[in-house]
Design an enzyme around this catalytic site. Structure first.
Site, PDB file in Angstrom:
ATOM      1  N   SER A  63      43.778  42.608  57.793  1.00  0.00           N
ATOM      2  CA  SER A  63      43.245  41.279  57.501  1.00  0.00           C
ATOM      3  C   SER A  63      43.436  40.417  58.733  1.00  0.00           C
ATOM      4  O   SER A  63      44.395  40.611  59.495  1.00  0.00           O
ATOM      5  CB  SER A  63      44.004  40.669  56.326  1.00  0.00           C
TER       6      SER A  63
ATOM      7  N   TYR B 210      51.704  38.270  52.273  1.00  0.00           N
ATOM      8  CA  TYR B 210      50.475  38.979  52.634  1.00  0.00           C
ATOM      9  C   TYR B 210      50.317  39.034  54.149  1.00  0.00           C
ATOM     10  O   TYR B 210      50.014  40.088  54.716  1.00  0.00           O
ATOM     11  CB  TYR B 210      49.271  38.291  51.984  1.00  0.00           C
TER      12      TYR B 210
ATOM     13  N   LYS C 220      50.466  42.543  56.290  1.00  0.00           N
ATOM     14  CA  LYS C 220      49.343  42.985  57.127  1.00  0.00           C
ATOM     15  C   LYS C 220      49.741  43.058  58.598  1.00  0.00           C
ATOM     16  O   LYS C 220      49.298  43.957  59.318  1.00  0.00           O
ATOM     17  CB  LYS C 220      48.125  42.080  56.926  1.00  0.00           C
TER      18      LYS C 220
ATOM     19  N   VAL D  99      35.894  39.110  51.934  1.00  0.00           N
ATOM     20  CA  VAL D  99      35.036  39.772  50.956  1.00  0.00           C
ATOM     21  C   VAL D  99      35.206  39.147  49.572  1.00  0.00           C
ATOM     22  O   VAL D  99      36.312  38.803  49.155  1.00  0.00           O
ATOM     23  CB  VAL D  99      35.351  41.287  50.914  1.00  0.00           C
ATOM     24  N   LYS D 100      34.111  39.040  48.881  1.00  0.00           N
ATOM     25  CA  LYS D 100      34.098  38.478  47.523  1.00  0.00           C
ATOM     26  C   LYS D 100      34.579  39.561  46.554  1.00  0.00           C
ATOM     27  O   LYS D 100      33.835  40.455  46.167  1.00  0.00           O
ATOM     28  CB  LYS D 100      32.684  38.022  47.154  1.00  0.00           C
ATOM     29  N   THR D 101      35.865  39.472  46.178  1.00  0.00           N
ATOM     30  CA  THR D 101      36.484  40.429  45.264  1.00  0.00           C
ATOM     31  C   THR D 101      37.427  39.673  44.335  1.00  0.00           C
ATOM     32  O   THR D 101      37.669  38.479  44.515  1.00  0.00           O
ATOM     33  CB  THR D 101      37.315  41.486  46.030  1.00  0.00           C
ATOM     34  N   ASP D 102      37.997  40.387  43.388  1.00  0.00           N
ATOM     35  CA  ASP D 102      39.014  39.785  42.522  1.00  0.00           C
ATOM     36  C   ASP D 102      40.186  39.280  43.360  1.00  0.00           C
ATOM     37  O   ASP D 102      40.774  38.247  43.062  1.00  0.00           O
ATOM     38  CB  ASP D 102      39.525  40.791  41.494  1.00  0.00           C
TER      39      ASP D 102
END
Length: 188
Positions: free
Chosen positions: A56, A112, A116, A143-146
């Protein structure tokens, strides 16, 4: 929302506790590390073994306030897995003590970012230790994710394509590198 508004929204809608910090490190660093270690002999038996760790932009060292931490995590020639584990243990102790800022750790999305950054450092250690493999890190993009609470800008397909591009680099390509949206970039 523009990107800055999305980040602000995420900051307001995510809560990190010590327990979630531990789980974040376990998932985003140790989980990937253990899978790599479990598959290492298989990768080494390949004529062109590759590891692409999903990273990331939050794992970049610019998010660390301590120059000492930045230098240590960026010192690929001397950093070891053991020292990396010590740093992660120190991060958790500092987290629990409420000393992230004073010790130079990231203070927002801290676990996070640290996980990373550790994955990036581990990938470089692995690339140095195993020159027969190509070990790289890839940031797929926002990215469009949960995981991003569907606030991302890219579709999952585009994010996956960015990681796949790194996995499919031609033989003899870079190792120990960081890629952002499919292009080689800096770790800092």
């Amino acid at each position: 929302m523009d990107p800055a508004q999305r980040i602000e929204w995420m900051l307001q809608n995510s809560r990190e506790t010590y327990d979630t910090a531990v789980k974040c490190l376990q998932t985003n660093y140790y989980g990937a590390k253990h899978v790599t270690e479990a598959l290492l002999s298989l990768l080494q038996s390949s004529s062109d073994g590759r590891v692409v760790n999903v990273s990331s932009s939050y794992g970049l060292l610019r998010f660390f306030g301590s120059e000492e931490l930045k230098q240590e995590l960026n010192n690929v020639e001397n950093l070891t897995e053991e020292r990396l584990d010590e740093l992660l243990t120190k991060f958790l102790k500092d987290y629990e003590a409420g000393a992230l800022e004073s010790q130079g750790w990231p203070t927002t999305f801290s676990a996070y970012k640290v996980a990373k950054a550790a994955m990036n450092a581990y990938s470089r250690i692995m690339a140095r230790r195993h020159p027969e493999l190509r070990v790289n890190c890839s940031h797929p993009g926002y990215v469009k994710t949960d995981f991003s609470m569907n606030s991302g800008l890219l579709s999952p397909e585009v994010g996956a394509a960015n990681v796949t591009k790194v996995a499919l680099l031609p033989a003899g390509g870079p190792t120990g590198s960081y890629f952002a949206s499919g292009e080689e970039a800096l770790f800092v």
